[in-house]
Design an enzyme around this catalytic site. Structure first.
Site, PDB file in Angstrom:
ATOM      1  N   ARG A   1       0.870  -1.171   0.000  1.00  0.00           N
ATOM      2  CA  ARG A   1       0.000   0.000   0.000  1.00  0.00           C
ATOM      3  C   ARG A   1       0.914   1.230   0.000  1.00  0.00           C
ATOM      4  O   ARG A   1       2.039   1.186   0.481  1.00  0.00           O
ATOM      5  CB  ARG A   1      -0.893   0.025   1.234  1.00  0.00           C
ATOM      6  CG  ARG A   1      -1.816  -1.177   1.391  1.00  0.00           C
ATOM      7  CD  ARG A   1      -2.615  -1.059   2.684  1.00  0.00           C
ATOM      8  NE  ARG A   1      -3.562  -2.168   2.860  1.00  0.00           N
ATOM      9  CZ  ARG A   1      -3.312  -3.273   3.561  1.00  0.00           C
ATOM     10  NH1 ARG A   1      -2.141  -3.402   4.168  1.00  0.00           N
ATOM     11  NH2 ARG A   1      -4.212  -4.216   3.668  1.00  0.00           N
TER      12      ARG A   1
ATOM     13  N   LYS B   1      -2.194  -2.226   8.049  1.00  0.00           N
ATOM     14  CA  LYS B   1      -3.328  -1.649   8.763  1.00  0.00           C
ATOM     15  C   LYS B   1      -3.403  -2.223  10.173  1.00  0.00           C
ATOM     16  O   LYS B   1      -3.148  -3.401  10.391  1.00  0.00           O
ATOM     17  CB  LYS B   1      -4.626  -1.941   8.010  1.00  0.00           C
ATOM     18  CG  LYS B   1      -4.750  -1.187   6.690  1.00  0.00           C
ATOM     19  CD  LYS B   1      -6.099  -1.441   6.044  1.00  0.00           C
ATOM     20  CE  LYS B   1      -6.249  -0.619   4.767  1.00  0.00           C
ATOM     21  NZ  LYS B   1      -7.572  -0.853   4.136  1.00  0.00           N
TER      22      LYS B   1
ATOM     23  N   HIS C   1      -2.097   2.434  -6.095  1.00  0.00           N
ATOM     24  CA  HIS C   1      -2.798   1.174  -5.874  1.00  0.00           C
ATOM     25  C   HIS C   1      -2.772   0.279  -7.115  1.00  0.00           C
ATOM     26  O   HIS C   1      -2.902  -0.942  -6.999  1.00  0.00           O
ATOM     27  CB  HIS C   1      -4.249   1.465  -5.488  1.00  0.00           C
ATOM     28  CG  HIS C   1      -5.002   0.257  -5.052  1.00  0.00           C
ATOM     29  ND1 HIS C   1      -4.765  -0.355  -3.839  1.00  0.00           N
ATOM     30  CD2 HIS C   1      -5.960  -0.479  -5.662  1.00  0.00           C
ATOM     31  CE1 HIS C   1      -5.564  -1.402  -3.725  1.00  0.00           C
ATOM     32  NE2 HIS C   1      -6.283  -1.496  -4.813  1.00  0.00           N
TER      33      HIS C   1
ATOM     34  N   ARG D   1      -0.162  -2.333  -6.725  1.00  0.00           N
ATOM     35  CA  ARG D   1      -0.562  -3.407  -5.804  1.00  0.00           C
ATOM     36  C   ARG D   1      -1.534  -4.370  -6.486  1.00  0.00           C
ATOM     37  O   ARG D   1      -1.420  -5.587  -6.356  1.00  0.00           O
ATOM     38  CB  ARG D   1      -1.196  -2.772  -4.568  1.00  0.00           C
ATOM     39  CG  ARG D   1      -1.682  -3.740  -3.495  1.00  0.00           C
ATOM     40  CD  ARG D   1      -2.039  -2.931  -2.264  1.00  0.00           C
ATOM     41  NE  ARG D   1      -2.855  -3.646  -1.293  1.00  0.00           N
ATOM     42  CZ  ARG D   1      -2.379  -4.399  -0.325  1.00  0.00           C
ATOM     43  NH1 ARG D   1      -1.067  -4.584  -0.204  1.00  0.00           N
ATOM     44  NH2 ARG D   1      -3.186  -4.989   0.543  1.00  0.00           N
TER      45      ARG D   1
ATOM     46  N   HIS E   1      -4.128  -9.192   3.850  1.00  0.00           N
ATOM     47  CA  HIS E   1      -5.572  -9.137   4.057  1.00  0.00           C
ATOM     48  C   HIS E   1      -6.001 -10.105   5.153  1.00  0.00           C
ATOM     49  O   HIS E   1      -5.503 -11.236   5.216  1.00  0.00           O
ATOM     50  CB  HIS E   1      -6.315  -9.520   2.778  1.00  0.00           C
ATOM     51  CG  HIS E   1      -6.201  -8.498   1.703  1.00  0.00           C
ATOM     52  ND1 HIS E   1      -6.328  -8.797   0.374  1.00  0.00           N
ATOM     53  CD2 HIS E   1      -5.954  -7.166   1.760  1.00  0.00           C
ATOM     54  CE1 HIS E   1      -6.180  -7.701  -0.346  1.00  0.00           C
ATOM     55  NE2 HIS E   1      -5.955  -6.695   0.479  1.00  0.00           N
TER      56      HIS E   1
ATOM     57  N   TYR F   1      -9.168  -7.660  -5.386  1.00  0.00           N
ATOM     58  CA  TYR F   1      -7.975  -7.191  -6.070  1.00  0.00           C
ATOM     59  C   TYR F   1      -7.621  -8.054  -7.280  1.00  0.00           C
ATOM     60  O   TYR F   1      -6.582  -7.850  -7.887  1.00  0.00           O
ATOM     61  CB  TYR F   1      -6.783  -7.175  -5.109  1.00  0.00           C
ATOM     62  CG  TYR F   1      -6.883  -6.133  -4.034  1.00  0.00           C
ATOM     63  CD1 TYR F   1      -6.212  -4.926  -4.151  1.00  0.00           C
ATOM     64  CD2 TYR F   1      -7.654  -6.351  -2.902  1.00  0.00           C
ATOM     65  CE1 TYR F   1      -6.288  -3.967  -3.175  1.00  0.00           C
ATOM     66  CE2 TYR F   1      -7.740  -5.392  -1.907  1.00  0.00           C
ATOM     67  CZ  TYR F   1      -7.056  -4.214  -2.047  1.00  0.00           C
ATOM     68  OH  TYR F   1      -7.158  -3.263  -1.065  1.00  0.00           O
TER      69      TYR F   1
END
Length: 303
Positions: A153, A177, A248, A251, A274, A283
Protein backbone atom coordinates in the site's frame (compact mmCIF):
# COMPACT_ATOMS: atom_id res chain seq x y z
CA UNK A 1 -35.76 5.45 26.82
CA UNK A 2 -33.12 6.59 29.29
CA UNK A 3 -32.52 3.07 30.58
CA UNK A 4 -32.05 1.59 27.10
CA UNK A 5 -29.92 4.53 26.01
CA UNK A 6 -27.59 3.72 28.89
CA UNK A 7 -27.42 0.08 27.73
CA UNK A 8 -26.35 1.20 24.25
CA UNK A 9 -23.75 3.57 25.68
CA UNK A 10 -22.24 0.88 27.92
CA UNK A 11 -22.12 -1.66 25.07
CA UNK A 12 -20.60 0.97 22.76
CA UNK A 13 -17.81 1.71 25.25
CA UNK A 14 -16.89 -1.95 25.50
CA UNK A 15 -17.09 -2.33 21.73
CA UNK A 16 -14.80 0.66 21.16
CA UNK A 17 -12.19 -0.89 23.45
CA UNK A 18 -12.53 -4.21 21.62
CA UNK A 19 -12.04 -2.87 18.07
CA UNK A 20 -9.25 -0.55 19.18
CA UNK A 21 -7.20 -2.92 21.33
CA UNK A 22 -8.21 -6.42 20.21
CA UNK A 23 -8.95 -5.83 16.52
CA UNK A 24 -6.30 -3.09 16.37
CA UNK A 25 -8.24 -1.01 13.87
CA UNK A 26 -6.90 2.39 12.91
CA UNK A 27 -8.14 5.47 14.75
CA UNK A 28 -10.10 6.64 11.69
CA UNK A 29 -11.76 3.25 11.28
CA UNK A 30 -12.68 3.12 14.96
CA UNK A 31 -14.31 6.55 14.74
CA UNK A 32 -16.21 5.57 11.57
CA UNK A 33 -17.52 2.37 13.21
CA UNK A 34 -18.57 4.23 16.33
CA UNK A 35 -20.29 6.98 14.37
CA UNK A 36 -22.27 4.40 12.38
CA UNK A 37 -23.16 2.51 15.56
CA UNK A 38 -24.39 5.70 17.23
CA UNK A 39 -26.69 6.44 14.28
CA UNK A 40 -28.02 2.88 14.27
CA UNK A 41 -28.64 2.96 18.03
CA UNK A 42 -30.46 6.29 17.70
CA UNK A 43 -32.76 4.78 15.06
CA UNK A 44 -33.51 1.69 17.16
CA UNK A 45 -34.19 3.74 20.29
CA UNK A 46 -36.43 6.15 18.44
CA UNK A 47 -38.45 3.43 16.70
CA UNK A 48 -38.65 0.69 19.34
CA UNK A 49 -36.86 1.86 22.51
CA UNK A 50 -34.99 -1.42 23.06
CA UNK A 51 -31.45 -2.19 24.15
CA UNK A 52 -28.83 -4.00 22.03
CA UNK A 53 -29.86 -7.45 23.29
CA UNK A 54 -33.46 -6.95 22.10
CA UNK A 55 -32.66 -5.98 18.50
CA UNK A 56 -34.30 -8.28 15.93
CA UNK A 57 -33.56 -8.89 12.28
CA UNK A 58 -36.67 -7.01 11.13
CA UNK A 59 -35.41 -3.88 12.91
CA UNK A 60 -32.11 -4.00 11.02
CA UNK A 61 -34.00 -4.58 7.77
CA UNK A 62 -36.07 -1.49 8.50
CA UNK A 63 -32.92 0.52 9.19
CA UNK A 64 -31.32 -0.58 5.92
CA UNK A 65 -34.54 0.31 4.14
CA UNK A 66 -34.43 3.79 5.66
CA UNK A 67 -30.86 4.26 4.38
CA UNK A 68 -32.03 3.24 0.91
CA UNK A 69 -35.02 5.60 1.02
CA UNK A 70 -32.73 8.50 1.93
CA UNK A 71 -30.54 7.84 -1.08
CA UNK A 72 -27.51 6.48 0.76
CA UNK A 73 -24.86 5.11 -1.60
CA UNK A 74 -24.70 1.32 -1.80
CA UNK A 75 -21.10 1.36 -0.63
CA UNK A 76 -22.18 3.36 2.43
CA UNK A 77 -25.05 0.93 3.08
CA UNK A 78 -22.66 -2.01 2.87
CA UNK A 79 -20.19 -0.33 5.23
CA UNK A 80 -22.90 0.36 7.82
CA UNK A 81 -24.19 -3.20 7.63
CA UNK A 82 -20.64 -4.48 8.08
CA UNK A 83 -20.31 -2.36 11.21
CA UNK A 84 -23.64 -3.62 12.58
CA UNK A 85 -22.55 -7.21 12.02
CA UNK A 86 -19.25 -6.52 13.75
CA UNK A 87 -21.04 -5.05 16.77
CA UNK A 88 -23.40 -8.00 17.19
CA UNK A 89 -20.55 -10.47 16.65
CA UNK A 90 -18.85 -8.69 19.54
CA UNK A 91 -21.94 -9.20 21.70
CA UNK A 92 -21.80 -12.88 20.72
CA UNK A 93 -18.21 -13.07 21.94
CA UNK A 94 -19.30 -11.47 25.19
CA UNK A 95 -22.12 -14.04 25.39
CA UNK A 96 -24.63 -11.21 25.72
CA UNK A 97 -26.75 -12.66 22.91
CA UNK A 98 -27.29 -16.19 21.60
CA UNK A 99 -27.44 -15.30 17.90
CA UNK A 100 -26.71 -12.27 15.76
CA UNK A 101 -29.81 -10.60 14.26
CA UNK A 102 -27.59 -9.34 11.41
CA UNK A 103 -26.24 -12.75 10.40
CA UNK A 104 -28.47 -13.45 7.41
CA UNK A 105 -29.10 -9.93 6.15
CA UNK A 106 -27.82 -9.57 2.59
CA UNK A 107 -25.55 -6.67 1.77
CA UNK A 108 -26.63 -4.40 -1.11
CA UNK A 109 -25.29 -5.57 -4.44
CA UNK A 110 -23.16 -3.20 -6.46
CA UNK A 111 -20.68 -3.58 -9.29
CA UNK A 112 -17.03 -3.40 -8.42
CA UNK A 113 -14.99 -1.02 -10.53
CA UNK A 114 -11.63 -2.69 -10.62
CA UNK A 115 -8.59 -0.54 -11.32
CA UNK A 116 -6.63 -1.02 -14.51
CA UNK A 117 -3.87 -3.63 -14.45
CA UNK A 118 -0.45 -2.91 -15.83
CA UNK A 119 1.32 -5.61 -17.80
CA UNK A 120 4.86 -6.50 -16.82
CA UNK A 121 6.02 -4.79 -20.02
CA UNK A 122 4.19 -1.59 -18.98
CA UNK A 123 5.71 -1.81 -15.50
CA UNK A 124 9.17 -2.00 -17.06
CA UNK A 125 8.40 0.92 -19.41
CA UNK A 126 7.08 3.03 -16.57
CA UNK A 127 10.06 2.44 -14.31
CA UNK A 128 12.42 2.72 -17.29
CA UNK A 129 11.08 6.19 -18.08
CA UNK A 130 12.77 7.54 -14.92
CA UNK A 131 16.29 8.91 -15.30
CA UNK A 132 18.55 6.82 -12.99
CA UNK A 133 21.43 9.28 -13.35
CA UNK A 134 20.13 11.54 -10.56
CA UNK A 135 19.53 10.86 -6.85
CA UNK A 136 15.82 11.62 -7.33
CA UNK A 137 15.68 9.21 -10.25
CA UNK A 138 17.41 6.47 -8.26
CA UNK A 139 14.98 7.05 -5.39
CA UNK A 140 11.93 6.94 -7.68
CA UNK A 141 13.01 3.78 -9.52
CA UNK A 142 13.67 2.03 -6.20
CA UNK A 143 10.38 3.21 -4.80
CA UNK A 144 8.28 2.04 -7.75
CA UNK A 145 10.15 -1.27 -7.92
CA UNK A 146 9.30 -1.93 -4.26
CA UNK A 147 5.73 -0.70 -4.66
CA UNK A 148 5.14 -3.26 -7.41
CA UNK A 149 7.36 -6.23 -6.53
CA UNK A 150 6.28 -6.25 -2.86
CA UNK A 151 2.63 -5.30 -3.42
CA UNK A 152 2.69 -2.51 -0.85
CA UNK A 153 0.00 0.00 0.00
CA UNK A 154 1.22 3.56 -0.55
CA UNK A 155 1.06 4.20 3.21
CA UNK A 156 3.25 1.12 3.79
CA UNK A 157 5.76 2.39 1.23
CA UNK A 158 6.04 5.89 2.68
CA UNK A 159 6.41 4.56 6.24
CA UNK A 160 9.02 1.89 5.39
CA UNK A 161 11.96 2.23 7.81
CA UNK A 162 15.62 1.30 7.54
CA UNK A 163 15.10 -1.22 10.35
CA UNK A 164 12.48 -2.96 8.18
CA UNK A 165 15.06 -3.97 5.57
CA UNK A 166 16.39 -7.50 5.98
CA UNK A 167 18.31 -7.90 2.74
CA UNK A 168 20.49 -10.71 4.07
CA UNK A 169 17.40 -12.81 4.72
CA UNK A 170 15.70 -11.64 1.49
CA UNK A 171 12.64 -9.89 2.86
CA UNK A 172 11.27 -6.62 4.20
CA UNK A 173 9.02 -6.11 7.20
CA UNK A 174 5.81 -4.27 6.40
CA UNK A 175 3.65 -2.50 8.98
CA UNK A 176 0.12 -2.68 7.61
CA UNK A 177 -3.33 -1.65 8.76
CA UNK A 178 -3.84 -1.81 12.51
CA UNK A 179 -0.05 -1.93 12.96
CA UNK A 180 -0.08 -5.58 11.87
CA UNK A 181 3.26 -6.83 10.62
CA UNK A 182 4.02 -9.15 7.74
CA UNK A 183 7.21 -10.29 6.03
CA UNK A 184 7.37 -9.88 2.26
CA UNK A 185 10.09 -11.30 -0.02
CA UNK A 186 12.11 -8.62 -1.80
CA UNK A 187 13.59 -9.29 -5.23
CA UNK A 188 17.26 -8.91 -6.05
CA UNK A 189 16.35 -6.12 -8.48
CA UNK A 190 14.49 -4.21 -5.77
CA UNK A 191 17.35 -4.75 -3.30
CA UNK A 192 19.90 -3.38 -5.75
CA UNK A 193 17.81 -0.31 -6.52
CA UNK A 194 17.15 0.39 -2.86
CA UNK A 195 20.86 0.05 -2.13
CA UNK A 196 21.68 2.54 -4.89
CA UNK A 197 19.25 5.00 -3.34
CA UNK A 198 20.63 4.42 0.16
CA UNK A 199 24.08 5.41 -1.10
CA UNK A 200 22.59 8.78 -2.11
CA UNK A 201 20.54 9.00 1.06
CA UNK A 202 23.66 8.89 3.23
CA UNK A 203 24.71 12.28 1.85
CA UNK A 204 21.44 13.92 2.96
CA UNK A 205 20.64 15.75 6.17
CA UNK A 206 18.61 13.10 8.00
CA UNK A 207 18.63 14.40 11.54
CA UNK A 208 14.90 15.15 11.67
CA UNK A 209 12.01 13.04 12.89
CA UNK A 210 11.95 11.05 9.62
CA UNK A 211 15.61 10.05 9.75
CA UNK A 212 14.69 6.33 9.87
CA UNK A 213 12.34 6.47 6.88
CA UNK A 214 13.75 4.87 3.71
CA UNK A 215 12.28 7.14 1.04
CA UNK A 216 12.79 10.86 1.71
CA UNK A 217 12.38 14.06 -0.26
CA UNK A 218 15.24 16.51 -0.79
CA UNK A 219 14.49 18.14 2.58
CA UNK A 220 14.96 14.88 4.46
CA UNK A 221 11.23 14.35 5.09
CA UNK A 222 9.10 11.35 4.24
CA UNK A 223 7.16 11.42 0.98
CA UNK A 224 3.43 12.06 1.06
CA UNK A 225 0.82 10.00 -0.77
CA UNK A 226 0.30 12.93 -3.17
CA UNK A 227 4.01 13.01 -3.98
CA UNK A 228 4.02 9.31 -4.83
CA UNK A 229 0.92 9.71 -6.99
CA UNK A 230 2.52 12.61 -8.86
CA UNK A 231 5.73 10.66 -9.49
CA UNK A 232 3.74 7.75 -10.92
CA UNK A 233 1.52 9.96 -13.06
CA UNK A 234 4.52 11.76 -14.55
CA UNK A 235 6.31 8.46 -15.25
CA UNK A 236 3.19 7.06 -16.94
CA UNK A 237 2.95 10.13 -19.15
CA UNK A 238 6.60 9.77 -20.20
CA UNK A 239 6.08 6.07 -20.89
CA UNK A 240 3.02 6.77 -23.03
CA UNK A 241 0.73 4.62 -20.88
CA UNK A 242 -2.88 5.75 -21.20
CA UNK A 243 -4.50 4.01 -18.24
CA UNK A 244 -5.98 5.09 -14.91
CA UNK A 245 -2.86 4.70 -12.79
CA UNK A 246 -2.35 5.32 -9.09
CA UNK A 247 -0.09 3.78 -6.43
CA UNK A 248 -2.80 1.17 -5.87
CA UNK A 249 -2.51 0.10 -9.53
CA UNK A 250 0.89 -1.40 -8.71
CA UNK A 251 -0.56 -3.41 -5.80
CA UNK A 252 -3.44 -4.65 -7.94
CA UNK A 253 -1.09 -5.60 -10.76
CA UNK A 254 1.19 -7.41 -8.30
CA UNK A 255 -1.72 -9.56 -7.05
CA UNK A 256 -3.00 -10.27 -10.55
CA UNK A 257 0.42 -11.28 -11.86
CA UNK A 258 1.01 -13.60 -8.90
CA UNK A 259 -2.27 -15.40 -9.55
CA UNK A 260 -1.58 -15.61 -13.26
CA UNK A 261 1.80 -17.11 -12.39
CA UNK A 262 0.21 -19.93 -10.40
CA UNK A 263 0.19 -18.58 -6.84
CA UNK A 264 -2.79 -19.61 -4.74
CA UNK A 265 -5.23 -16.97 -3.58
CA UNK A 266 -4.23 -17.84 0.00
CA UNK A 267 -0.60 -17.01 -0.75
CA UNK A 268 -1.63 -13.72 -2.33
CA UNK A 269 -3.80 -12.97 0.70
CA UNK A 270 -0.79 -13.34 2.99
CA UNK A 271 1.44 -11.23 0.75
CA UNK A 272 -1.11 -8.41 0.63
CA UNK A 273 -1.81 -8.59 4.35
CA UNK A 274 -5.57 -9.14 4.06
CA UNK A 275 -7.48 -10.59 7.01
CA UNK A 276 -10.17 -12.10 4.78
CA UNK A 277 -9.65 -14.10 1.61
CA UNK A 278 -12.77 -12.44 0.21
CA UNK A 279 -11.01 -9.08 0.43
CA UNK A 280 -8.21 -10.49 -1.73
CA UNK A 281 -10.79 -11.43 -4.37
CA UNK A 282 -11.56 -7.74 -4.87
CA UNK A 283 -7.97 -7.19 -6.07
CA UNK A 284 -8.10 -9.93 -8.68
CA UNK A 285 -9.88 -10.71 -11.92
CA UNK A 286 -11.05 -14.12 -10.77
CA UNK A 287 -14.41 -15.35 -11.99
CA UNK A 288 -16.79 -16.81 -9.41
CA UNK A 289 -16.12 -20.44 -10.30
CA UNK A 290 -12.36 -19.97 -10.02
CA UNK A 291 -12.76 -18.19 -6.69
CA UNK A 292 -15.03 -20.92 -5.35
CA UNK A 293 -12.57 -23.65 -6.36
CA UNK A 294 -9.55 -21.89 -4.86
CA UNK A 295 -11.36 -21.20 -1.61
CA UNK A 296 -12.61 -24.79 -1.39
CA UNK A 297 -9.04 -26.05 -1.85
CA UNK A 298 -8.13 -24.47 1.48
CA UNK A 299 -11.19 -25.50 3.45
CA UNK A 300 -10.67 -28.32 6.00
CA UNK A 301 -12.10 -31.68 4.89
CA UNK A 302 -15.49 -32.68 6.22
CA UNK A 303 -15.34 -35.24 9.02
Amino acid sequence: MAENTKKWEEAARRYRTYIKLEKRLSANTVEAYMRDLHQFAHFILHQWDVGPRKVEREMIDRYMGRLYERGSEKTSQARRLSGIRSFFNFLLLEEKIDASPAEFIAAPKFGRQLPDVLTTEEIDRLIGSIDPATPKGRRDTAMLEVLYSCGLRVSELTSLRLSDLFFGEGYIRVIGKGDKQRLVPVSATARDKIQNWLDDRRTMDTTGRDREIVFLNNRGCRLTRVMVFTIIRQAARRAGIDKRISPHTFRHSFATHLLEGGASIRQVQEMLGHESILTTEIYTHLDNDHLRRTVEEHLPPLK
